[in-house]
Design a protein around this motif. Structure first.
Motif, PDB file in Angstrom:
ATOM      1  N   GLN A 108      65.251 -56.052   3.551  1.00 26.31           N
ATOM      2  CA  GLN A 108      66.572 -55.754   4.100  1.00 26.31           C
ATOM      3  C   GLN A 108      66.956 -54.297   3.859  1.00 26.31           C
ATOM      4  O   GLN A 108      67.595 -53.665   4.710  1.00 26.31           O
ATOM      5  CB  GLN A 108      67.603 -56.703   3.497  1.00 26.31           C
ATOM      6  CG  GLN A 108      67.426 -58.137   3.965  1.00 26.31           C
ATOM      7  CD  GLN A 108      68.094 -59.148   3.060  1.00 26.31           C
ATOM      8  OE1 GLN A 108      68.889 -58.783   2.178  1.00 26.31           O
ATOM      9  NE2 GLN A 108      67.778 -60.421   3.247  1.00 26.31           N
ATOM     10  N   TYR A 109      66.559 -53.765   2.704  1.00 26.69           N
ATOM     11  CA  TYR A 109      66.858 -52.359   2.432  1.00 26.69           C
ATOM     12  C   TYR A 109      66.149 -51.460   3.444  1.00 26.69           C
ATOM     13  O   TYR A 109      66.751 -50.528   3.992  1.00 26.69           O
ATOM     14  CB  TYR A 109      66.437 -51.971   1.017  1.00 26.69           C
ATOM     15  CG  TYR A 109      66.761 -50.540   0.699  1.00 26.69           C
ATOM     16  CD1 TYR A 109      68.020 -50.180   0.231  1.00 26.69           C
ATOM     17  CD2 TYR A 109      65.827 -49.532   0.923  1.00 26.69           C
ATOM     18  CE1 TYR A 109      68.337 -48.851  -0.019  1.00 26.69           C
ATOM     19  CE2 TYR A 109      66.130 -48.204   0.675  1.00 26.69           C
ATOM     20  CZ  TYR A 109      67.387 -47.873   0.206  1.00 26.69           C
ATOM     21  OH  TYR A 109      67.696 -46.558  -0.029  1.00 26.69           O
ATOM     22  N   GLU A 169      65.180 -52.224   6.406  1.00 30.40           N
ATOM     23  CA  GLU A 169      65.801 -52.406   7.719  1.00 30.40           C
ATOM     24  C   GLU A 169      67.131 -51.660   7.819  1.00 30.40           C
ATOM     25  O   GLU A 169      67.456 -51.092   8.868  1.00 30.40           O
ATOM     26  CB  GLU A 169      65.983 -53.896   7.999  1.00 30.40           C
ATOM     27  CG  GLU A 169      64.659 -54.616   8.253  1.00 30.40           C
ATOM     28  CD  GLU A 169      64.808 -56.113   8.359  1.00 30.40           C
ATOM     29  OE1 GLU A 169      65.898 -56.628   8.009  1.00 30.40           O
ATOM     30  OE2 GLU A 169      63.840 -56.781   8.764  1.00 30.40           O
ATOM     31  N   ARG A 170      67.903 -51.632   6.718  1.00 32.27           N
ATOM     32  CA  ARG A 170      69.160 -50.892   6.739  1.00 32.27           C
ATOM     33  C   ARG A 170      68.933 -49.391   6.924  1.00 32.27           C
ATOM     34  O   ARG A 170      69.782 -48.683   7.466  1.00 32.27           O
ATOM     35  CB  ARG A 170      69.936 -51.120   5.427  1.00 32.27           C
ATOM     36  CG  ARG A 170      70.619 -52.460   5.344  1.00 32.27           C
ATOM     37  CD  ARG A 170      71.725 -52.458   4.307  1.00 32.27           C
ATOM     38  NE  ARG A 170      71.268 -52.053   2.990  1.00 32.27           N
ATOM     39  CZ  ARG A 170      70.790 -52.880   2.070  1.00 32.27           C
ATOM     40  NH1 ARG A 170      70.695 -54.178   2.339  1.00 32.27           N
ATOM     41  NH2 ARG A 170      70.424 -52.447   0.892  1.00 32.27           N
ATOM     42  N   GLU A 171      67.771 -48.921   6.459  1.00 32.53           N
ATOM     43  CA  GLU A 171      67.428 -47.510   6.617  1.00 32.53           C
ATOM     44  C   GLU A 171      66.731 -47.236   7.945  1.00 32.53           C
ATOM     45  O   GLU A 171      66.186 -46.148   8.163  1.00 32.53           O
ATOM     46  CB  GLU A 171      66.540 -47.053   5.456  1.00 32.53           C
ATOM     47  CG  GLU A 171      67.218 -47.097   4.088  1.00 32.53           C
ATOM     48  CD  GLU A 171      68.426 -46.177   4.015  1.00 32.53           C
ATOM     49  OE1 GLU A 171      68.403 -45.096   4.665  1.00 32.53           O
ATOM     50  OE2 GLU A 171      69.414 -46.525   3.337  1.00 32.53           O
TER      51      GLU A 171
END
Length: 233
Positions: A107-108, A110-112
């Protein structure tokens, strides 16, 4: 997680080129490969889960659930210093901790704006990588190997092999890890890379790397920058 499984990079020992593969993949705008602290976290989470399965799983440990049931019924006059929760719940907690950490990393990334993620660890125990591939379907492994004595020379240049005993230990680890990899890592979700071939034919190997991982836009100019250690403080 099967829609975005991890990419794990490893090698028999340090100084084989795992950081170069990491840098190549990170040069793309759609991939983020974390480093060795993250990989060690995964190693610890997976080791805990594997060890707990060995210690408390299986029908021979059914007495533990029986003991819990007796205590919950009020029967406490027995030897109960190692009383556990229900074993299925207990073991699933460790499994979930591992998967939750993987989900956090995914998820990290993907957030970036990075659709793919992974991490790298030279000398990652091969049986554990095999285990993780079975636990997380679609996991890809990139295994880069380099001629042993070239690794030794590189390790000596940063005082990793500082005397004969440490050098022999380094050689022993290389031989053990290489044999384990050759014995276990023979399926379609593993890409073997020869470091020397990468240096001599970068376009060919980068194309294989892109096809295997699905990473688009790897910057071949990374090959022109030799980075072998942390900068001096």
């Amino acid at each position: 997680m099967t829609s975005n499984p991890p990419i794990f990079i490893t090698s028999p020992v340090q100084r084989c080129g795992t950081t170069l593969i990491q840098r190549l993949l990170c040069s793309s705008s759609d991939t983020l490969i974390f480093g060795e602290s993250v990989a060690n976290d995964l190693h610890i989470y997976a080791s805990l889960y594997q060890n707990k399965q060995l210690m408390f799983g299986g029908p021979h440990n059914a007495w533990r659930d029986q003991q819990l049931a007796q205590v919950l019924e009020g029967e406490v006059n027995a030897w109960i210093p190692d009383l556990l929760p229900d074993r299925d719940a207990y073991l699933n907690n460790y499994k979930q901790a591992l998967l939750n950490y993987c989900a956090f990393l995914q998820q990290y990334a993907e957030r970036e704006g990075r659709s793919q993620w992974g991490c790298k660890l030279p000398g990652w125990p091969i049986p554990q990588l095999d285990y993780l591939q079975r636990l997380i379907p679609g996991t890809k492994i990139i295994y880069i190997h380099r001629e042993l004595e070239a690794c030794v020379v590189s390790a000596r240049s940063i005082n990793m092999c500082f005397d004969e005993p440490s050098t022999q230990q380094f050689r022993h680890m290389y031989a053990f890890q290489q044999a384990e990899a050759e014995r276990r890592l023979h399926h379609e979700e593993v890409l073997w890379i020869d470091y020397q071939e990468l240096v001599e034919q970068p376009a060919k190997i980068i194309a294989q790397l892109a096809a295997f991982t699905g990473t688009q836009g790897i910057d071949a100019r990374v090959m022109g920058h030799k980075i072998g250690n942390y900068p001096a403080s």
